[in-house]
Design an enzyme around this catalytic site. Structure first.
Site, short mmCIF file in Angstrom:
data_model
loop_
_atom_site.label_atom_id
_atom_site.label_comp_id
_atom_site.label_asym_id
_atom_site.label_seq_id
_atom_site.Cartn_x
_atom_site.Cartn_y
_atom_site.Cartn_z
N HIS A 74 10.14 6.09 2.22
CA HIS A 74 8.87 5.90 2.91
C HIS A 74 7.76 5.59 1.89
O HIS A 74 7.76 6.14 0.79
CB HIS A 74 8.52 7.15 3.72
CG HIS A 74 7.41 6.89 4.69
ND1 HIS A 74 6.10 6.88 4.31
CD2 HIS A 74 7.43 6.57 6.00
CE1 HIS A 74 5.35 6.58 5.36
NE2 HIS A 74 6.13 6.39 6.40
N GLU A 119 4.85 6.59 1.64
CA GLU A 119 4.10 7.76 1.17
C GLU A 119 4.88 8.48 0.07
O GLU A 119 4.28 9.03 -0.86
CB GLU A 119 3.79 8.70 2.36
CG GLU A 119 2.72 8.08 3.26
CD GLU A 119 2.84 8.41 4.73
OE1 GLU A 119 3.53 9.37 5.09
OE2 GLU A 119 2.23 7.67 5.55
N GLU A 124 7.82 -1.39 6.92
CA GLU A 124 6.54 -0.74 7.17
C GLU A 124 5.51 -1.29 6.17
O GLU A 124 5.41 -0.79 5.04
CB GLU A 124 6.67 0.78 6.98
CG GLU A 124 7.62 1.43 7.94
CD GLU A 124 7.28 2.91 8.17
OE1 GLU A 124 7.11 3.28 9.33
OE2 GLU A 124 7.16 3.66 7.20
N GLY A 140 -1.03 4.06 9.50
CA GLY A 140 -2.12 5.00 9.73
C GLY A 140 -3.50 4.35 9.72
O GLY A 140 -4.52 5.05 9.71
N SER A 143 1.24 1.67 12.74
CA SER A 143 0.29 1.66 13.86
C SER A 143 0.90 1.12 15.16
O SER A 143 0.23 0.43 15.92
CB SER A 143 -0.98 0.90 13.49
OG SER A 143 -1.64 1.54 12.40
P1 13P Z 1 1.59 5.20 11.85
O1 13P Z 1 2.37 4.90 13.11
O2 13P Z 1 0.77 6.44 11.95
O3 13P Z 1 0.86 4.01 11.34
O4 13P Z 1 2.71 5.56 10.72
C1 13P Z 1 3.78 4.71 10.53
C2 13P Z 1 4.73 5.37 9.62
O5 13P Z 1 4.45 5.56 8.46
C3 13P Z 1 6.03 5.81 10.17
O6 13P Z 1 6.90 6.19 9.16
#
Ligand code: 13P
Length: 249
Positions: A94, A96, A166, A172, A212
Site C-alpha cells: 500500500h 501508505e 491506487e 483520501g 476515493s
Molecule cells: P480512499 O478510498 O479513502 O481514497 O482510500 C483508498 C485506499 O487507500 C484503499 O487502500
C-alpha cells in the site's frame, strides 16, 4: 477466471467495539452480492473479526505482514501468525506503507514470496504520485513497481495475486481517477502482464482500482472492462456506503 472484488481497507481506524458494530452491520447486508467482499481491520481486531464474520460471505483480510517466519522483529506479524487466526489474504505494498514506513520494491518482493510460500493470497498495491502523473510518467512508474516486486515469480503465482492500482494522488483526497484514466491504466497493466507472461495470466488476474471510490462514482468505474472492483478506504468505514459500492456490481 478473474473475479469482481470489493475490499474495504480500514487502515488505522476502529477500536474493538467499533469493529464489532461495523462488522455486524456489514454481515447483515452481504447476504447476496455479485462480488467477493473483503474487509481489512487492524491487526489486533483480526481474530475477533474472523469470529464475527464466521458463516458470512465476507472475508477478513490483513493490511500488512512481515517477510520473516518469526524472530527478533519487534512489533511485526508473520504469515504463519495470520494463518493461525484464519487469515488467507493480505494487502501488500500500500502507498501508505511505501511512503510512511519506507517499504521498497525489494522489501515487497520478499513479503510477496513469504505470503505465497505460506499459501496466503495477496492484494498487491501500486500507483504513481501526482508529480509522476503530471510528467506523464505513470506507466513507467507502475510498470517498475509491478516488475520489481512480482516479475521474479512464475506465471502460476498469479493465481494467488490480485492487483490494486491506487494512484497516490487519489487516495483520501476526494479526487478520483476518471473511469477512463482507470481503464487506460488497467489495460496497460494487463498488457504488461501479457508481455512478460502470457494472455492467460493477463486475462485472469483481477485488477482493482483504489482512490476515493464512493457510492456516487463506483458504478461508472466498475463498468470499465478492465476494472474488476475496488479497494476502498474512507467509504468502507460506513456500512451503507460500503454496500452501495459492493452493490454497484
Ligand atoms: P480512499 O478510498 O479513502 O481514497 O482510500 C483508498 C485506499 O487507500 C484503499 O487502500
Amino acid at each position: 477466471m478473474r473475479k469482481n472484488i470489493v475490499a474495504g481497507n480500514w487502515k488505522m481506524n476502529n477500536d474493538l467495539s467499533q469493529t464489532e458494530t461495523l462488522l455486524t452491520a456489514i454481515k447483515q447486508q452481504t447476504q447476496t452480492t455479485n462480488a467477493e467482499v473483503m474487509v481489512a481491520p487492524t491487526f489486533v481486531n483480526l481474530y475477533p473479526a474472523v469470529n464475527t464474520l464466521k458463516e458470512s460471505n465476507v472475508e477478513v483480510i490483513a493490511q500488512n505482514m512481515h517477510f520473516a517466519a518469526n524472530g527478533a522483529y519487534t512489533g511485526e506479524i508473520s504469515a504463519t501468525m495470520l494463518k493461525s487466526v484464519g487469515i488467507e489474504t493480505v494487502i501488500l505494498g500500500h502507498s501508505e506503507r511505501r511512503a510512511y514506513f519506507n517499504e521498497t520494491d525489494e522489501l515487497l518482493a520478499k513479503k510477496v514470496d513469504a505470503a505465497l510460500e505460506n499459501g496466503i493470497r495477496i492484494i498487491f498495491c501500486f500507483g504513481e504520485e501526482l508529480a509522476d502523473r503530471k510528467a506523464n510518467n505513470q506507466e513507467t512508474i507502475v510498470k517498475s513497481q509491478i516488475a520489481n516486486a512480482l516479475f521474479h515469480l512464475e506465471a502460476s503465482a498469479f493465481n494467488n495475486i490480485i492487483l490494486a492500482y491506487e494512484p497516490v494522488w487519489a487516495i483520501g483526497t476526494g479526487e478520483t481517477a476518471s473511469p477512463e484514466q482507470a481503464q487506460d491504466m488497467h489495460q496497460f497493466i494487463r498488457q504488461t502482464l501479457e508481455d512478460k507472461y502470457n494472455s492467460e495470466v493477463a486475462n485472469n488476474v483481477s485488477i482493482l482500482y483504489g482512490g476515493s471510490v464512493k457510492p456516487a462514482n463506483a458504478k461508472e468505474i466498475f463498468s470499465k472492462p478492465d476494472v474488476d472492483g475496488g479497494l476502498i478506504g474512507g467509504a468502507s468505514l460506513k456500512a451503507d456506503d460500503f454496500f452501495a459500492i459492493v452493490n454497484a456490481f
